[in-house]
Design an enzyme around this catalytic site. Structure first.
Site: not given
Ligand code: AMP
Length: 397
Positions: A7, A90, A179, A240, A385
């Site tokens: 990742n 990823r 996600h 955000r 993940e």
């Protein structure tokens, strides 16, 4: 089969080496400050943590250092690089170019360059990671596992924005979500935990972390998700804004003398619960501030939980019912107060929390926090993940 999961960020890189026979993590770690003075590798294996401080001017240097550690006599877990069967990378955004996990080839990397602008903060870093691995491990099979793939099953009426259709066709402006590996993992684990066929379940998965997204998973397929063209959309997040009327941005840019680009930075970095509270983007700090009587911290938490609840309600309608709500990620796994606030008021729809079961310290296990007589199961499932990336890579081979 052993899969190396990578990742890559712009100045960091996380990795796990997973033995797919038993899905055991043999080693994991991360490189920090790639291309910046003060490079550091933290490597965990055999229950030990090894720290190596070394400059890593490029991602290729970082990958080379990781491989050195993996085969090291003391810290290593494999005898040679040959034991790594494949590498899974990823990747945040696939655009419409890739609908599923894809084997790395020269042609694929050309397309990756072309779609990099869809996630300018993330995709270029993934490309650096892939190129570094190809340089250090020539000939090794590699897969691109996209955060967006799980959302590729959304129907057109869910992923389209109501803009000029010709512009959608020309520029691929639509909802992609994010996600996806996490939503896929926890929805699958929910079915497993309940001993049910996922094809028969209507699940809302709430990935609540620094970035948060909520998905409607019907029969194992994502049919809608809260993030959009970019990960700015949906519920308010750490920094955000989440969903906002774009006309308000034009207005704000005008008032504050910001360009559109500065306006987007404002929405991505200085908004969300940080902007509302003025305290922090971290929910631990917000909870402490609320406890101390800070009303803006209270407001930020209330806004977050209210929006999560609204998405659950909307997805219940979209799926024509609801069997399971899953909470995951940093906030979802660790914050009983947030979970309680999100599901409270949904009792009329068969959602009933068991307050005592909800009030536990995260121990990494799956927890069922719904009341015995709740028609809808409420589960907390730690996400993984990396394991999804490894599984996808292994399946592709
Ligand atoms: P993630 O992006 O999944 O790593 O989640 C990060 C967020 O989870 C942090 O910003 C915190 O707000 C929250 N978080 C992580 N650990 C805890 C905890 N023990 N208690 C409350 N919130 C937590």
């Amino acid at each position: 089969m052993k899969i190396l999961v990578i990742n890559a960020g712009s100045s960091s890189l996380k990795y796990q080496l997973i033995d797919m026979e038993n899905e055991e993590v043999l080693a994991k770690g991360g490189c920090e400050r790639i291309g910046i003075p003060g490079g550091k590798l933290t490597h965990k294996a055999h229950g030990e943590t090894y720290i190596i401080e070394r400059e890593m001017p490029t991602h290729t240097d970082a990958i080379a250092l990781v491989l050195d550690e993996l085969v090291d006599k003391t810290a290593g877990v494999i005898a040679s690089m040959e034991e790594i069967d494949a590498v899974g990378h990823r990747v945040v955004a696939s655009g419409e170019a890739f609908k599923k996990t894809t084997l790395v080839t020269d042609d694929v990397m050309v397309t990756m360059d072309e779609i990099a602008e869809l996630a300018p903060l993330h995709n270029p870093a993934a490309i650096l990671g892939v190129n570094a691995c190809r340089a250090v491990m020539p000939g090794k099979k590699m897969a691109l596992v996209f955060d967006t793939s799980f959302h590729a099953t959304m129907p057109d009426y869910a992923y389209m924005y109501a803009i000029d259709y010709d512009d959608y066709k020309a520029y691929h402006v639509r909802k992609y979500g994010a996600h996806g590996t996490s939503h896929k993992y926890v929805s699958g684990e929910a079915a497993k935990y309940l001993g049910r066929d996922i094809a028969s379940l209507k699940i809302v998965t709430c990935h609540l972390g620094n970035g948060s997204s909520i998905s409607a998973v019907k029969g194992g397929k994502c049919i809608d998700t809260s993030m959009g063209f970019t990960p700015l959309a949906g519920v308010p997040m750490g920094t955000r804004s989440g969903d906002i009327d774009v006309a308000a941005i034009d207005f704000l840019c005008d008032k504050k003398g910001m360009t559109m680009s500065e306006g987007l930075t404002y929405l991505n970095k200085r908004s969300g619960v940080l902007g509302i509270s003025g305290v922090s983007s971290d929910f631990r700090d917000l909870a402490a501030a609320k406890e101390a009587g800070n009303d803006r911290a209270r407001l930020a938490l209330d806004m977050f939980c209210y929006d999560c609840k609204k998405y659950i309600g909307a997805y219940m309608a979209a799926m024509g019912g609801l069997d399971v709500i899953v909470f995951t990620a940093g906030i979802g796994e660790n914050t009983p107060d947030v979970r309680e606030a999100v599901v409270s008021g949904l009792e009329a729809f068969g959602v009933k929390l068991d307050a005592a079961a909800n009030n536990y310290r995260n121990d990494g296990a799956v927890h069922e926090i719904s009341a015995k007589d709740s028609a809808v199961k409420i589960l907390v499932i730690p996400t993984n993940e990396e394991l999804v990336i490894a599984r996808e890579t292994a399946a592709l081979l």
